[in-house]
Design an enzyme around this catalytic site. Structure first.
Site, PDB file in Angstrom:
ATOM      1  N   GLY A  15      -4.915  -7.099  -2.145  1.00 57.52           N
ATOM      2  CA  GLY A  15      -6.090  -7.116  -1.288  1.00 57.52           C
ATOM      3  C   GLY A  15      -6.486  -8.519  -0.857  1.00 57.52           C
ATOM      4  N   THR A  16      -6.399  -9.461  -1.773  1.00 57.81           N
ATOM      5  CA  THR A  16      -6.808 -10.830  -1.452  1.00 57.81           C
ATOM      6  C   THR A  16      -5.938 -11.396  -0.323  1.00 57.81           C
ATOM      7  OG1 THR A  16      -7.662 -11.213  -3.663  1.00 57.81           O
ATOM      8  CG2 THR A  16      -7.066 -13.154  -2.403  1.00 57.81           C
ATOM      9  N   ASN A  76     -18.045  -4.009  -4.546  1.00 59.03           N
ATOM     10  CA  ASN A  76     -17.376  -3.838  -5.836  1.00 59.03           C
ATOM     11  C   ASN A  76     -18.299  -4.040  -7.029  1.00 59.03           C
ATOM     12  OD1 ASN A  76     -17.248  -6.516  -4.646  1.00 59.03           O
ATOM     13  ND2 ASN A  76     -16.188  -7.148  -6.499  1.00 59.03           N
ATOM     14  N   GLN A  82     -12.194  -1.216  -2.402  1.00 60.07           N
ATOM     15  CA  GLN A  82     -12.800  -0.267  -3.344  1.00 60.07           C
ATOM     16  C   GLN A  82     -12.795   1.165  -2.828  1.00 60.07           C
ATOM     17  OE1 GLN A  82     -13.748  -0.830  -6.459  1.00 60.07           O
ATOM     18  NE2 GLN A  82     -13.446  -3.053  -6.438  1.00 60.07           N
ATOM     19  N   ALA A 139      -3.267  -1.679  -4.222  1.00 61.01           N
ATOM     20  CA  ALA A 139      -2.810  -0.471  -4.924  1.00 61.01           C
ATOM     21  C   ALA A 139      -3.459  -0.301  -6.297  1.00 61.01           C
ATOM     22  CB  ALA A 139      -1.287  -0.504  -5.072  1.00 61.01           C
ATOM     23  N   HIS A 140      -3.710  -1.416  -6.986  1.00 58.96           N
ATOM     24  CA  HIS A 140      -4.168  -1.281  -8.375  1.00 58.96           C
ATOM     25  C   HIS A 140      -5.608  -0.815  -8.487  1.00 58.96           C
ATOM     26  CE1 HIS A 140      -6.652  -5.001  -9.186  1.00 58.96           C
ATOM     27  NE2 HIS A 140      -6.067  -5.380  -8.077  1.00 58.96           N
ATOM     28  N   THR A 145      10.832 -11.179   0.870  1.00 56.66           N
ATOM     29  CA  THR A 145      11.491  -9.935   0.473  1.00 56.66           C
ATOM     30  C   THR A 145      10.444  -8.943  -0.009  1.00 56.66           C
ATOM     31  OG1 THR A 145      13.467 -11.152  -0.157  1.00 56.66           O
ATOM     32  CG2 THR A 145      13.235  -8.948  -1.077  1.00 56.66           C
ATOM     33  N   CYS A 172     -12.839 -11.263 -10.710  1.00 50.50           N
ATOM     34  CA  CYS A 172     -12.403 -12.467  -9.999  1.00 50.50           C
ATOM     35  C   CYS A 172     -13.363 -13.629 -10.242  1.00 50.50           C
ATOM     36  CB  CYS A 172     -12.261 -12.186  -8.520  1.00 50.50           C
ATOM     37  SG  CYS A 172     -10.920 -11.043  -8.207  1.00 50.50           S
TER      38      CYS A 172
END
Lengths: 404, 376
Positions: free
Chosen positions: B71-72, B151, B179, B200-201, B237, B327
């Site tokens: 996301g960052t 968040n 979120q 994704a996390h 990659t 964070c």
């Protein structure tokens, strides 16, 4: 019997070592915490795992673990090193020296920097792919802030004289960055002895997962800093923000540990297999190895087959997964700029194949490869009028082609 | 001892299916998607199928999905590329954004590349859309960057209103949806957004992978260059296994979205009501209504709790929780979000963030432990 197709493109990416996956698994499941969570054991376990991996990685390259900045891979590391140094040292100067056989990630980052006003010198390498140190010496100026020269080339495997380059950089007070993506884990790399200030490398070229890499950033003599290129949160000592890819990092650490333990044996074994392959291919008429054979990675070779069309050759040996250059540029039909910069013409560059051996390459596979490349080259030449003319002793360079 | 994980806004446990799918790729599909041989093509097909499925879920073209490391990076790409490649000169945002947006916007201003305008928020963290509209209408070359859900305090912003303001003022619109992707329906066909960011996390997928939705009209050249992957918008990659794990997690999240939302919303309401009745003078930061991010409840605890050590006291009892964004963990200045609300100076925040893997029993246990730490 060997299992087909045979993978001989380990410079592009490597299969994961199952031992690496084993190390990663617990961090996909029970230990799923965010390494930045300070208040509970999920966070601590994740942080511990990251710290441990950092040590494993640092050990492989002779660094201190605090000098490892995690990124998503070598391309991001190269971007961070080049753009980050330019921004951080803007008051000192804006001149960067690099070579014309670097990976696209370095060249594109340099092109980008040039557009933003930086001054770039692209040094031409010699015919053997190696940088002439005299040229480098002459290129360094008052406003030079960075020399970026890759450790080992991804297409021809040629190793640059990094120790001499770093000494020269140090003498002139210039930082030295090296894209060591192909070298780390394959040959001994020691950032202290070799005098490296910044170094990019990645897990998926050494039997680890994709999506994780690192930038080594020297902390002492001198203390090097780069401006972050991804902001927000201040992870990785403020140089790279974003939730850490814990599983990827654990896999990267495990991959580094295995490379450290097995590199010596493995490189000897692979050099032997590579030499066997190379000697057999050189036994074919009009075939040549590209780049220095003396200063080269042990596991790869790049061979040109004159009078054979590259695409045709690739198709004729479809059971061998090889490439005619970097995967990052393989979508384009342009011949390799690396080979062209060694002085090969378009045609010869087109008929060149890179063979990258790896941890899982067996002797039986090399025997198969030798047999099939030989057959394919012979078959294509049998069909080629150019080959026929060559055999008749006609110098093709002097033929005056008529347009129809 | 019971172990209760209530820090799902920091990161979520992975779905077993996502782990399995990733494992298959890590074992068997190792090719570089840019390679033209069969190993490469196999990896490429997994990559493109994943892209297609995300496009279908969000109702956009698959070519508009650009994979990132999280996301960052996606937020950074949106803002920096809007400034560097799309001619944005003014950024309109709020003080409640995640650091990935906040720091990036501030940096653009420091570098002299854009001016930043801050829109006001009320005590619940709701934004002044009239001011947003005014700023966007009265300035040219604007980027509006407003998160979908906060968040820390769970306040939800109205993407329809924001996207309409963007459309009418011809501003670019970016939303940090980290979120909400996988937790709320997002239809990119009806919303006119230029960029959204996902990780994704945060929806039971792996760390180290996310994506940027980049509207096809926006020709950006990327943040990380060199190699031409992701239609020249993001070099490097591709993390094939991570991407496959992400799409499995997103598929699962979306499939069970309604049921999960109902279950977690019920837990949030239960927690709120029970805390109010059992912990005297408890209050809340942010929006706790039905129209909020159901996964987050930020509890404002009165002074008699020792805020400095409360997370550790809770941890001693097996409760994994945080006072704010991971964070910012370790920073002592307190949460920039709570500070921006400018309310309840004598209360301190504890953020409960839940997922479908939590139960009412988890919450009962949490409340019981909290009461045992109450010096009242």
């Amino acid at each position: 019997m060997v299992k087909l197709p045979i993978y001989l493109d380990n410079n592009s990416t490597t299969p994961m070592d199952p031992r690496v996956l084993d190390a990663m698994m617990p961090y996909f499941t029970q230990n799923f915490g965010n390494a930045a969570s300070r208040n509970h054991p999920f966070g601590w376990k994740a942080e511990e795992a990251v710290d441990y991996a950092r040590e494993q990685i640092a050990q492989l390259i002779g660094a201190n673990e605090k000098e490892i900045i995690f990124t998503s891979g070598a391309t991001e590391s190269n971007n961070l090193a080049i753009k980050g140094v330019l921004e951080m040292y803007a008051r000192k100067g804006n001149h960067i020296i690099t070579t014309n056989t670097e990976h696209k990630a370095v060249l594109d980052a340099c092109k980008h920097a040039e557009k933003m006003g930086a001054e770039l010198t692209y040094l031409e390498v010699e015919e053997n792919g190696i940088l002439d140190l005299q040229k480098l010496q002459e290129a360094i100026k008052q406003n030079t802030v960075l020399i970026s020269v890759m450790w080992a080339n991804n297409e021809i495997g040629v190793i640059q004289p990094v120790q001499e380059i770093s000494r020269m950089a140090k003498e002139r007070g210039v930082l030295f960055h090296t894209d060591a993506t192909q070298a780390v884990g394959k040959i001994p790399v020691n950032v202290i002895e070799d005098g490296i200030d910044l170094m990019s490398f990645t897990a998926h070229k050494m039997y680890g997962p994709k999506g994780i890499g690192a930038l080594y950033v020297r902390r002492k003599n001198p203390r090097v800093k780069v401006s972050a290129q991804i902001d927000g949160g201040g992870h990785e000592r403020g140089m790279r923000s974003g939730t850490l890819n814990v599983t990827g990092i654990v896999g990267f650490g495990a991959a580094c540990k295995l490379c450290r333990e097995e590199m010596n044996e493995e490189s000897k074994r692979l050099a032997k297999l590579r030499d066997k392959l190379e000697n057999a291919l050189l036994a074919l008429e009009e075939s040549y190895v590209n780049g220095s054979k003396e200063n080269r990675l042990p596991h790869c070779t790049n061979v040109s087959f004159k009078f054979v069309e590259g695409e045709g050759l690739m198709m004729a040996m479809h059971n061998l997964a090889v490439s005619s250059g970097s995967a990052c540029t393989s979508a384009s039909l342009e011949p390799s700029y690396v080979l062209k910069n060694l002085g090969l013409d378009d045609e010869l560059a087109h008929s060149s194949i890179r063979f990258g051996l790896g941890r899982y390459t067996s002797e039986a596979e090399i025997d198969y490869a030798i047999e099939h490349v030989t057959q394919a080259v012979n078959k294509l030449r049998d069909m080629s009028p150019l080959w026929e003319m060559h055999k008749e002793g006609i110098d093709l360079q002097k033929v005056d082609w008529q347009e129809h | 001892m019971r172990e209760v994980y209530l820090d799902n806004a920091a990161t979520t446990p992975m779905y077993p299916e996502a782990v399995e799918d990733m494992q298959d790729i890590l074992k068997d599909v190792f090719g570089n998607p840019s390679s033209t041989h069969s190993f490469g093509r196999k990896a490429k097909s997994h990559l493109e199928n994943a892209r297609k499925e995300i496009g279908e879920i969000l109702n956009c073209s698959s070519s508009e999905i650009c994979f990132t490391s999280g996301g960052t990076e996606a937020d950074n790409t949106a803002i920096k590329c809007a400034v560097n490649h799309l001619g944005v000169k003014n950024i309109i945002t709020s003080k409640l954004e995640h650091k990935a947006v906040l720091d990036t916007a501030k940096l653009m201003e420091e570098m002299g590349l854009a001016k930043v305008f801050w829109i006001e928020n009320d005590k619940e963290g709701k934004l002044d859309y009239e001011q947003l509209n005014y700023l966007a209408q009265t300035h040219d070359n604007c980027l509006i960057s407003i998160m979908h859900a906060n968040n820390e305090i769970g306040t939800l912003n109205d993407l329809e209103i924001i996207s309409r303001i963007g459309r009418e003022s011809k501003s670019f619109v970016h939303s940090d949806t980290v979120q909400t992707v996988g937790h709320f329906p997002i239809n990119l066909e009806t919303l006119s957004l230029d960029f959204i960011a996902a990780a994704a996390h945060k929806f039971h997928g792996p760390k180290g992978v996310g994506f940027l939705y980049c509207n096809k009209n926006n020709k950006i050249k990327g943040l990380i260059t060199g190699g031409g992957q992701e239609s020249r918008r993001r070099a490097g990659t591709e993390n094939v296994a991570g991407i496959v794990g992400m799409v499995t997690a997103l598929r699962n999240s979306v499939k069970n979205m309604e049921a999960n939302a109902k279950q977690i919303r019920k837990m949030k309401d239960y927690l709120k009501v029970k805390l109010c009745s059992e912990v005297p003078d408890v209050q809340f930061f942010g929006d706790t209504s039905n129209n909020s991010l159901y996964t987050v409840l930020n509890i404002a605890l009165p002074n008699r709790f020792d805020a400095a050590i409360l997370p550790f006291q809770l941890d001693m009892n097996g409760i994994c929780i945080s006072s704010g964004s991971a964070c910012n963990s370790g920073a002592n200045k307190g949460s920039h979000v709570i500070n921006a609300l400018n309310v309840l100076p004598n209360h301190k925040p504890i953020r409960v963030s839940m997922s479908e893997f939590n139960s009412l029993e988890d919450l009962d246990y949490f409340i019981a432990v909290l009461k045992s730490l109450d010096l009242n």
